[in-house]
Design a protein around this motif. Structure first.
Motif, mmCIF file in Angstrom:
data_model
loop_
_atom_site.group_PDB
_atom_site.id
_atom_site.type_symbol
_atom_site.label_atom_id
_atom_site.label_comp_id
_atom_site.label_asym_id
_atom_site.label_seq_id
_atom_site.Cartn_x
_atom_site.Cartn_y
_atom_site.Cartn_z
ATOM 1 N N GLU A 193 -61.473 16.435 -12.542
ATOM 2 C CA GLU A 193 -61.675 15.027 -12.205
ATOM 3 C C GLU A 193 -62.535 14.334 -13.263
ATOM 4 O O GLU A 193 -62.320 13.160 -13.578
ATOM 5 C CB GLU A 193 -62.338 14.926 -10.828
ATOM 6 C CG GLU A 193 -62.661 13.532 -10.367
ATOM 7 C CD GLU A 193 -61.465 12.810 -9.781
ATOM 8 O OE1 GLU A 193 -61.610 11.618 -9.447
ATOM 9 O OE2 GLU A 193 -60.388 13.408 -9.667
ATOM 10 N N ARG A 194 -63.463 15.082 -13.852
ATOM 11 C CA ARG A 194 -64.385 14.492 -14.824
ATOM 12 C C ARG A 194 -63.788 14.452 -16.236
ATOM 13 O O ARG A 194 -63.915 13.434 -16.933
ATOM 14 C CB ARG A 194 -65.703 15.281 -14.830
ATOM 15 C CG ARG A 194 -66.768 14.731 -15.762
ATOM 16 C CD ARG A 194 -68.055 15.529 -15.625
ATOM 17 N NE ARG A 194 -68.617 15.368 -14.296
ATOM 18 C CZ ARG A 194 -69.460 14.383 -13.956
ATOM 19 N NH1 ARG A 194 -69.822 13.485 -14.861
ATOM 20 N NH2 ARG A 194 -69.939 14.304 -12.744
ATOM 21 N N VAL A 195 -63.166 15.550 -16.693
ATOM 22 C CA VAL A 195 -62.702 15.610 -18.086
ATOM 23 C C VAL A 195 -61.234 15.197 -18.236
ATOM 24 O O VAL A 195 -60.776 14.955 -19.354
ATOM 25 C CB VAL A 195 -62.895 17.016 -18.683
ATOM 26 C CG1 VAL A 195 -64.330 17.465 -18.537
ATOM 27 C CG2 VAL A 195 -61.955 18.029 -18.030
ATOM 28 N N GLY A 196 -60.495 15.153 -17.126
ATOM 29 C CA GLY A 196 -59.090 14.765 -17.191
ATOM 30 C C GLY A 196 -58.146 15.943 -17.033
ATOM 31 O O GLY A 196 -58.454 17.069 -17.463
ATOM 32 N N LEU A 234 -55.996 21.290 -17.601
ATOM 33 C CA LEU A 234 -54.825 22.120 -17.328
ATOM 34 C C LEU A 234 -54.446 22.941 -18.557
ATOM 35 O O LEU A 234 -54.042 24.102 -18.447
ATOM 36 C CB LEU A 234 -53.648 21.256 -16.883
ATOM 37 C CG LEU A 234 -53.766 20.644 -15.481
ATOM 38 C CD1 LEU A 234 -52.612 19.669 -15.229
ATOM 39 C CD2 LEU A 234 -53.791 21.712 -14.404
ATOM 40 N N ALA A 235 -54.583 22.356 -19.736
ATOM 41 C CA ALA A 235 -54.305 23.108 -20.966
ATOM 42 C C ALA A 235 -55.293 24.257 -21.126
ATOM 43 O O ALA A 235 -54.913 25.375 -21.503
ATOM 44 C CB ALA A 235 -54.381 22.170 -22.172
ATOM 45 N N ARG A 236 -56.585 24.008 -20.841
ATOM 46 C CA ARG A 236 -57.589 25.069 -20.922
ATOM 47 C C ARG A 236 -57.245 26.220 -19.971
ATOM 48 O O ARG A 236 -57.331 27.406 -20.342
ATOM 49 C CB ARG A 236 -58.955 24.488 -20.553
ATOM 50 C CG ARG A 236 -60.147 25.390 -20.857
ATOM 51 C CD ARG A 236 -60.344 26.535 -19.882
ATOM 52 N NE ARG A 236 -60.434 26.112 -18.497
ATOM 53 C CZ ARG A 236 -60.280 26.933 -17.466
ATOM 54 N NH1 ARG A 236 -59.990 28.219 -17.647
ATOM 55 N NH2 ARG A 236 -60.379 26.475 -16.235
ATOM 56 N N ILE A 237 -56.847 25.869 -18.752
ATOM 57 C CA ILE A 237 -56.506 26.895 -17.765
ATOM 58 C C ILE A 237 -55.370 27.768 -18.288
ATOM 59 O O ILE A 237 -55.430 29.004 -18.230
ATOM 60 C CB ILE A 237 -56.123 26.233 -16.425
ATOM 61 C CG1 ILE A 237 -57.366 25.627 -15.760
ATOM 62 C CG2 ILE A 237 -55.467 27.254 -15.489
ATOM 63 C CD1 ILE A 237 -57.050 24.784 -14.535
ATOM 64 N N MET A 238 -54.333 27.139 -18.808
ATOM 65 C CA MET A 238 -53.162 27.902 -19.234
ATOM 66 C C MET A 238 -53.475 28.833 -20.406
ATOM 67 O O MET A 238 -53.030 29.979 -20.431
ATOM 68 C CB MET A 238 -52.038 26.942 -19.617
ATOM 69 C CG MET A 238 -51.551 26.094 -18.465
ATOM 70 S SD MET A 238 -50.043 25.223 -18.880
ATOM 71 C CE MET A 238 -48.900 26.564 -19.048
ATOM 72 N N ILE A 239 -54.249 28.357 -21.358
ATOM 73 C CA ILE A 239 -54.551 29.180 -22.534
ATOM 74 C C ILE A 239 -55.374 30.403 -22.132
ATOM 75 O O ILE A 239 -55.085 31.532 -22.548
ATOM 76 C CB ILE A 239 -55.274 28.336 -23.591
ATOM 77 C CG1 ILE A 239 -54.306 27.279 -24.174
ATOM 78 C CG2 ILE A 239 -55.817 29.221 -24.708
ATOM 79 C CD1 ILE A 239 -54.983 26.230 -25.040
#
Length: 434
Positions: free
Chosen positions: A67-70, A75-80
Motif C-alpha cells: 500500500e505504501r510503495v505501490g 509484486l515484482a520484489r515478491i516474484m524475484i
C-alpha cells in the motif's frame, strides 16, 4: 474495460501460474524426494504445509508495505525473491533443511495473492470484478494442467548431471518467477489515472468509477486499516477461507499420490491424470464467475458449487472404481475452485481503502493457515488409516461448512444493501439512475 483486461490479465495469469506451481510442485517432488530424504507421510505433510504458517504471518505487513510503495514494485520484489528460493529447494538434504526452505518460501511469497486482489479491485468496477478475478485465478488450475506433465517429465531426468529428477524440477520451475518479476516492473501500471495506454476520457471514466465505488462502500467503522481486526464479517470470511483452503491444499498437495494409488500408475501417468480435474475446474470457474457477474448474485454462486464439490470428495474417497473416483475428483475440484474464486467478490463489497489492504490480507492470512492444516491433517490421518477415503471425507466436510458461512455472509450483506438504498418517490436509486 476490454483494454484493461487485455493489458493486465494475461500477465497476471502467468504470474499466478508460476507462483502456484512453485508452491505445490513439492507434491510431484514427493514421488521421488520422500524416498531420497527418508520422509514419512507426517514429515511430508508438515513440510508441504509449513510454508503457509510463515506466509500467513507476514501477509498483513507485506500488504501494508505494498500500500505504501505501490503494487508494481512490491509484486515484482515478491516474484524475484520467491523464484530464487523456490529454485534453492533443489539443494535440501534432509527434512530439516526442507522445512527451512519451505519457511523462507512462505516469507518470500507473503502478500502476493492479496496484493493482486487489491490491485484488481483498483482496476475493475464491481460489475466486472468476478469475471476478472476468475480469469486471473485460472492461472492456478492452468499451472497444474501444464505443470503436472512438465513436473513428471522433469522427474525422468533422474541423475542427469548428477542431480535427482526432483532437484531438476525445483530449478527449472523456480527461475521463471525471477524473469516475470523483472517483466512486471516494466509492464504493470499503478492506477488507472497513470495508464497512458488508455485514452484520456477512458482514464477519467475508470478513475471516477473506482473512486465512486470506494466512497459508496466506505464503512464508518473501518476508517483505518487496524479497524478490520474488530470487524465481525472480516473474521467470519477469514474462517470461511480457512475451510476452503484446508480442503484445497489438503487435496492438491496430495493429489499426485492419491491419483497414483487409484490405478497403480507410473509417475508420468500420474502427472498426466492429475491435470484432468483441473481442466474441469477451469471450465466451471469461468462459467460460474461470468454467470455471477451477469446476475449480480454471489452467495448461491459460492454455496451451491461448494456443496456439489463436497459430494465429489465423498465419491472420490469411497468409490472402488478408479474411473468413478477420478470423476469424483473432477467434481470436487470444480466445486472447490468455483468457491475459491467467486469468494473474493465478498470482501471487495465491504472493504475499501486502507481497510481493504489490511482486510484482504487478514482474510488471506487466516485462510492460508488452512494451507498448513490441510496437508498436515491429511498426512496425519493417512498415517493411521488405509487409503485416502477418510482424508477426502474430512476435506469435503470443511468445504461444506464454508458453503454455509459464505451464503450467510452474502445474504446478510444483500439485506444491508437493501436497507441502505435510498428511495425517491417510490423508485430506488438504482432504478432512478437507469
Amino acid at each position: 474495460m476490454a483494454k484493461v483486461a487485455r493489458r493486465l490479465i494475461p500477465l497476471m495469469i502467468l504470474m499466478f501460474c508460476i507462483n502456484f506451481l512453485d508452491r505445490v510442485n513439492i507434491g510431484f517432488a514427493a514421488l521421488q524426494m520422500n524416498r531420497d530424504l527418508g520422509l514419512t507421510p507426517a514429515d511430508y505433510g508438515f513440510a508441504a504445509g509449513i510454508l503457509f504458517v510463515f506466509y500467513a504471518g507476514a501477509e498483513i505487513p507485506s500488504n501494508l508495505i505494498l500500500e505504501r510503495v505501490g503494487a508494481r514494485i512490491w509484486l515484482a520484489r515478491i516474484m524475484i525473491t520467491w523464484g530464487l528460493i523456490a529454485a534453492a529447494n533443489a539443494f535440501v538434504y534432509d527434512k530439516h533443511s526442507l522445512y527451512v526452505l519451505r519457511m523462507l518460501l512462505g516469507l518470500a511469497e507473503a502478500g502476493f495473492f492479496p496484493g493482486i486482489m487489491l490491485y484488481l479491485i483498483r482496476w475493475f468496477p464491481e460489475q466486472e470484478r468476478a469475471g476478472a478475478i476468475t480469469l486471473f485465478m485460472i492461472g492456478n488450475p492452468i499451472s497444474v494442467i501444464f505443470g503436472a506433465p512438465l513436473s513428471a517429465a522433469l522427474l525422468s531426468l533422474d541423475q542427469f548431471l548428477g542431480l535427482a529428477g526432483w532437484q531438476w524440477m525445483f530449478v527449472v520451475e523456480g527461475l521463471p518467477a525471477v524473469v516475470l518479476g523483472v517483466v512486471a516492473l516494466w509492464w504493470l501500471t499503478e492506477t488507472p489515472r497513470e495508464a497512458t495506454w488508455l485514452a484520456p476520457d477512458e482514464r477519467e471514466w475508470l478513475t471516477r468509477q473506482i473512486e465512486a465505488e470506494g466512497r459508496a462502500k466506505a464503512h464508518p467503522k473501518l476508517a483505518k486499516w487496524s479497524d478490520v481486526f474488530t470487524n465481525g464479517p472480516t473474521w467470519i470470511l477469514s474462517f470461511s477461507k480457512f475451510c476452503v483452503l484446508l480442503a484445497f491444499f489438503g487435496v492438491t498437495l496430495w493429489m499426485p499420490q492419491i491419483v497414483k494409488g487409484m490405478g497403480n500408475l507410473s509417475n508420468t501417468q500420474a502427472g498426466l491424470v492429475t491435470a484432468i480435474p483441473y481442466i474441469f475446474a477451469t471450465i466451471a470457474s469461468i462459467y460460474v464467475g461470468k454467470r455471477s457477474d451477469r446476475t449480480g448474485e454471489r452467495g448461491k454462486h459460492i454455496a451451491i458449487p461448494s456443496i456439489i464439490g463436497a459430494v465429489g470428495f465423498l465419491v472420490a474417497g469411497f468409490s472402488e472404481n478408479p474411473y468413478v473416483g477420478l470423476l469424483g475428483l473432477c467434481v470436487a475440484l470444480s466445486g472447490l475452485w468455483v468457491a475459491n474464486t467467486v469468494f473474493w467478490t465478498l470482501p471487495a463489497r465491504i472493504l475499501s481503502g486502507a481497510s481493504a489492504a489490511a482486510g484482504i490480507a487478514l482474510i488471506n492470512s487466516i485462510g492460508n493457515l488452512g494451507g498448513f492444516a490441510g496437508p498436515y491433517l491429511a498426512g496425519w490421518v493417512r498415517t493411521y488409516s488405509s487409503g485416502f477415503a477418510l482424508v477426502l471425507a474430512i476435506l469435503g466436510g470443511f468445504l461444506a461448512l464454508s458453503a454455509v458461512i459464505n451464503f450467510a455472509v452474502a445474504y446478510a450483506d444483500d439485506r444491508r444493501r437493501e436497507r441502505a438504498t435510498p428511495v425517491y418517490q417510490g423508485v430506488s436509486a438504482g432504478e432512478e439512475r437507469a
